[in-house]
Design a protein around this motif. Sequence first.
Motif, mmCIF file in Angstrom:
data_model
loop_
_atom_site.group_PDB
_atom_site.id
_atom_site.type_symbol
_atom_site.label_atom_id
_atom_site.label_comp_id
_atom_site.label_asym_id
_atom_site.label_seq_id
_atom_site.Cartn_x
_atom_site.Cartn_y
_atom_site.Cartn_z
ATOM 1 N N PRO A 113 0.850 -1.194 0.000
ATOM 2 C CA PRO A 113 0.000 0.000 0.000
ATOM 3 C C PRO A 113 0.889 1.250 0.000
ATOM 4 C CG PRO A 113 -0.034 -1.075 2.142
ATOM 5 C CD PRO A 113 0.753 -1.958 1.230
ATOM 6 N N GLU A 114 0.373 2.338 -0.508
ATOM 7 C CA GLU A 114 1.146 3.576 -0.665
ATOM 8 C C GLU A 114 1.842 4.040 0.627
ATOM 9 O OE1 GLU A 114 2.560 6.914 -2.999
ATOM 10 O OE2 GLU A 114 1.919 4.880 -3.426
ATOM 11 N N PRO A 115 1.177 4.065 1.786
ATOM 12 C CA PRO A 115 1.876 4.519 2.993
ATOM 13 C C PRO A 115 3.088 3.643 3.348
ATOM 14 C CG PRO A 115 -0.495 4.490 3.374
ATOM 15 C CD PRO A 115 -0.256 3.810 2.049
ATOM 16 N N VAL A 116 2.991 2.351 3.118
ATOM 17 C CA VAL A 116 4.121 1.462 3.399
ATOM 18 C C VAL A 116 5.236 1.721 2.397
ATOM 19 C CG1 VAL A 116 4.888 -0.942 3.560
ATOM 20 C CG2 VAL A 116 2.655 -0.282 4.492
ATOM 21 N N ARG A 117 4.879 1.888 1.130
ATOM 22 C CA ARG A 117 5.891 2.179 0.110
ATOM 23 C C ARG A 117 6.656 3.453 0.466
ATOM 24 N NH1 ARG A 117 6.640 5.291 -4.063
ATOM 25 N NH2 ARG A 117 4.572 6.225 -4.068
ATOM 26 N N LEU A 118 5.942 4.477 0.886
ATOM 27 C CA LEU A 118 6.584 5.740 1.260
ATOM 28 C C LEU A 118 7.477 5.567 2.489
ATOM 29 C CD1 LEU A 118 3.609 8.192 0.619
ATOM 30 C CD2 LEU A 118 5.679 7.876 -0.784
ATOM 31 N N ALA A 119 7.050 4.763 3.439
ATOM 32 C CA ALA A 119 7.861 4.513 4.640
ATOM 33 C C ALA A 119 9.134 3.741 4.283
ATOM 34 C CB ALA A 119 7.045 3.750 5.682
ATOM 35 N N VAL A 120 9.037 2.810 3.354
ATOM 36 C CA VAL A 120 10.230 2.067 2.907
ATOM 37 C C VAL A 120 11.180 3.020 2.187
ATOM 38 C CG1 VAL A 120 11.055 0.241 1.355
ATOM 39 C CG2 VAL A 120 9.080 -0.177 2.845
ATOM 40 N N GLN A 121 10.645 3.888 1.354
ATOM 41 C CA GLN A 121 11.491 4.887 0.689
ATOM 42 C C GLN A 121 12.184 5.784 1.708
ATOM 43 O OE1 GLN A 121 8.885 6.977 -2.028
ATOM 44 N NE2 GLN A 121 9.389 5.589 -3.727
ATOM 45 N N ALA A 122 11.465 6.191 2.733
ATOM 46 C CA ALA A 122 12.039 7.043 3.776
ATOM 47 C C ALA A 122 13.184 6.329 4.487
ATOM 48 C CB ALA A 122 10.964 7.477 4.772
ATOM 49 N N PHE A 123 13.033 5.028 4.719
ATOM 50 C CA PHE A 123 14.102 4.240 5.338
ATOM 51 C C PHE A 123 15.358 4.285 4.466
ATOM 52 C CE2 PHE A 123 16.460 0.250 5.547
ATOM 53 C CZ PHE A 123 16.731 0.145 6.903
ATOM 54 N N PHE A 124 15.200 4.049 3.180
ATOM 55 C CA PHE A 124 16.349 4.085 2.272
ATOM 56 C C PHE A 124 16.983 5.470 2.281
ATOM 57 C CE2 PHE A 124 15.070 0.002 0.911
ATOM 58 C CZ PHE A 124 16.045 -0.538 0.070
ATOM 59 N N LYS A 125 16.170 6.504 2.172
ATOM 60 C CA LYS A 125 16.692 7.870 2.128
ATOM 61 C C LYS A 125 17.441 8.244 3.406
ATOM 62 C CE LYS A 125 13.272 9.613 -1.140
ATOM 63 N NZ LYS A 125 12.088 10.471 -1.327
ATOM 64 N N ALA A 126 16.930 7.828 4.561
ATOM 65 C CA ALA A 126 17.599 8.148 5.837
ATOM 66 C C ALA A 126 18.970 7.483 5.901
ATOM 67 C CB ALA A 126 16.732 7.700 7.013
ATOM 68 N N ASN A 127 19.059 6.231 5.481
ATOM 69 C CA ASN A 127 20.343 5.547 5.497
ATOM 70 C C ASN A 127 21.302 6.131 4.465
ATOM 71 O OD1 ASN A 127 20.417 3.136 7.463
ATOM 72 N ND2 ASN A 127 18.366 3.096 6.588
ATOM 73 N N GLU A 128 20.780 6.477 3.300
ATOM 74 C CA GLU A 128 21.616 7.093 2.275
ATOM 75 C C GLU A 128 22.121 8.462 2.722
ATOM 76 O OE1 GLU A 128 18.961 6.924 -1.064
ATOM 77 O OE2 GLU A 128 19.473 4.825 -1.492
#
Length: 190
Positions: A113-128
């Motif tokens: 679902p969109e909110p989970v997809r956005l949260a996964v993207q946020a995880f990647f961005k924070a680590n990057e």
Amino acid sequence: METTKTVREQILDHAISLMMLRGYNGFSYRDLSDLVGVKTSSIHYYFPSKDDLVLEAVHAYTREVQDAVKTIDAGLPAEGKLAKFAKMFGRTLGDGDHICLCGMLAADIETLPEPVRLAVQAFFKANEACLTQIFAEGASDGTLATSATPEQAARAFFAALQGAGLASRLFRTKSRLEEVEASFKLSKQK
């Protein structure tokens, strides 16, 4: 003194573990019911839908990883920080049968679902973002080798860690992670 986890915490812990093993589509409330020892209706009390549960799991996992990242000694040279980051990432693999929760969910992106997809993207961005700082320091102190910008190097390194996690799971060895870290270090022999 060890504190007993609440039912909600147990549900989250088991959901994270199951997703790290099987992905978004590889577990059900029935699986959690068996592991926690409660009825599925009890799980629905805490998490009305699977999407609610997965979103909370991603948030909890992200907090845990970011808290671990914050423990990396700021006084270390960039090379040392990168090594600590890679070792921290390697701990998520367990005995080689798990991969990063958000890496696993990224593979399921079309069914999230969109909110989970956005949260996964946020995880990647924070680590990057964290890795970008480390690569910028490494360029400055001369301990990390890359011809890319710090942002590009950070994205490449994190993608390499995610890929190494998959390969480590496939071959049941963590050596793939060590190879990623070593590929960004400057040679000590000149």
